[in-house]
Design an enzyme around this catalytic site. Sequence first.
Site, mmCIF file in Angstrom:
data_model
loop_
_atom_site.group_PDB
_atom_site.id
_atom_site.type_symbol
_atom_site.label_atom_id
_atom_site.label_comp_id
_atom_site.label_asym_id
_atom_site.label_seq_id
_atom_site.Cartn_x
_atom_site.Cartn_y
_atom_site.Cartn_z
ATOM 1 N N HIS A 254 0.819 -1.210 0.000
ATOM 2 C CA HIS A 254 0.000 0.000 0.000
ATOM 3 C C HIS A 254 0.852 1.258 0.000
ATOM 4 C CE1 HIS A 254 -4.376 -0.035 0.216
ATOM 5 N NE2 HIS A 254 -4.301 -1.260 0.710
ATOM 6 N N GLU A 319 -5.454 -2.890 12.141
ATOM 7 C CA GLU A 319 -6.592 -2.655 11.250
ATOM 8 C C GLU A 319 -7.144 -3.967 10.683
ATOM 9 O OE1 GLU A 319 -7.500 -0.161 7.122
ATOM 10 O OE2 GLU A 319 -5.446 -0.609 7.711
ATOM 11 N N HIS A 320 -6.301 -4.707 10.007
ATOM 12 C CA HIS A 320 -6.701 -6.005 9.427
ATOM 13 C C HIS A 320 -6.034 -7.114 10.223
ATOM 14 C CE1 HIS A 320 -6.529 -3.161 5.896
ATOM 15 N NE2 HIS A 320 -7.766 -3.620 5.768
ATOM 16 N N HIS A 413 -32.790 25.142 37.554
ATOM 17 C CA HIS A 413 -33.225 23.847 37.029
ATOM 18 C C HIS A 413 -34.446 23.351 37.816
ATOM 19 C CE1 HIS A 413 -29.333 23.808 35.072
ATOM 20 N NE2 HIS A 413 -29.509 22.580 34.582
#
Length: 436
Positions: A254, A319-320, A413
Amino acid sequence: MAITTLKRGKPANERADDDAKVRSTVEGILKDIETRGDAAVRELALKFDKYAPPAFRLTKSEIEAAVAKVTPRDMADIRFAQDQIRRFAQAQRDSMRDIEVETLPGVVLGHRNIPVQSVGCYVPGGKFPMVASAHMSVLTASVAGVPRIVASAPPVNGEPHPAIVAAMYMGGAHEIYVLGGIQAVGAMALGTETIKPVDMLVGPGNAFVAEAKRQLFGRVGIDLFAGPTETMIVADETVDAELCATDLLGQAEHGYNSPACLITNSRKLAEATMGEVERLLKILPTADTAAASWRDYGDVILCDTHEEMLKVANDMAYEHVQVMTDRDDWYLANMHSYGALFLGARTNVANGDKVIGTNHTLPTKRAGRYTGGLWVGKFLKTHSYQKVLNDQAAALIGEYGSRLCMLEGFVGHAEQCNIRVRRYGQKNVPYGAAAQ
């Protein structure tokens, strides 16, 4: 128990120095885009891509001309891949339901899953035109029902890449731009005179694109923080070195900084795989890139047991993660930090990247500890709502609410609750009395 590193990549401090240089470059470019808009984008496109057309957005006729260049076989393959991805994304979407429930008599709570209204999908196209990334982002956003999908990819050889344009168009993009890198994600997020800004950025990219998304996060949403592709093989003696080496280098190609790691409990497999990597690097056409990644970012880790292998894999959170063992389902049950799992020797990361149907935009740099990858749900925002249907419910919730606000010192509140008790409360209400 022992864990031994047989091969280690570049040390962490050197990787941090690389990241710092990228951060500085990206910060300057994004500031320039924000200040000068289209003029800055045009200069950057000319500088980095040698591309400066009259307009970066493709017209309908330009889209049709690009699509016409795609061969029938390639078009068929793109359709097949998109069919698989659409089928899985639609199944995921169908699993997400709007809900409405009455938690007390007269108190109705619910949530709706609402699409992000505009998304910028970046598709990398530098050294490798990532056609599949268009499916993963554009098509998945379309299944989610996003009403404005903007897609951008850099030119390839000085023109729009036909297959990328076809994938964007077929996936459902409403606007297609021929822009790459920081200038693409910067223009989509910040907006220019000719590009309306989006609400969210998605899609992978190089280190500069990933850093640009990180710096833009907050001004826009992003899918996840994504760095260079990572691949991990978790293997025992049930597989051979050729398979392991092929799967490692198949992702190391890659880029020059794509981590690849083998975790095994077999010294024989570890040593044989390292030898097989060297053999394959002599014949792999992308060896220049893959060899650099393997040299600087490749790890081989030897463990004694599967339990150790599991611990190392979860700690690294790659990742993988390709699992090829005699107990793949055990890893599926016990892995908790990763991008995507690929179980068994018959599957591989390339399947997930291109065609099998799961999304390939996944967390890197240990982000798998706190997020999964891109999926149809990332394009949906789950918004809650409440309504009170009767006076009794308003008084009951108001009584509890008032006391809990005062517990924290929020008088204003509490008065929001009190005014409802005064207006809607009634004496001698059985279930309201329980709050007193």
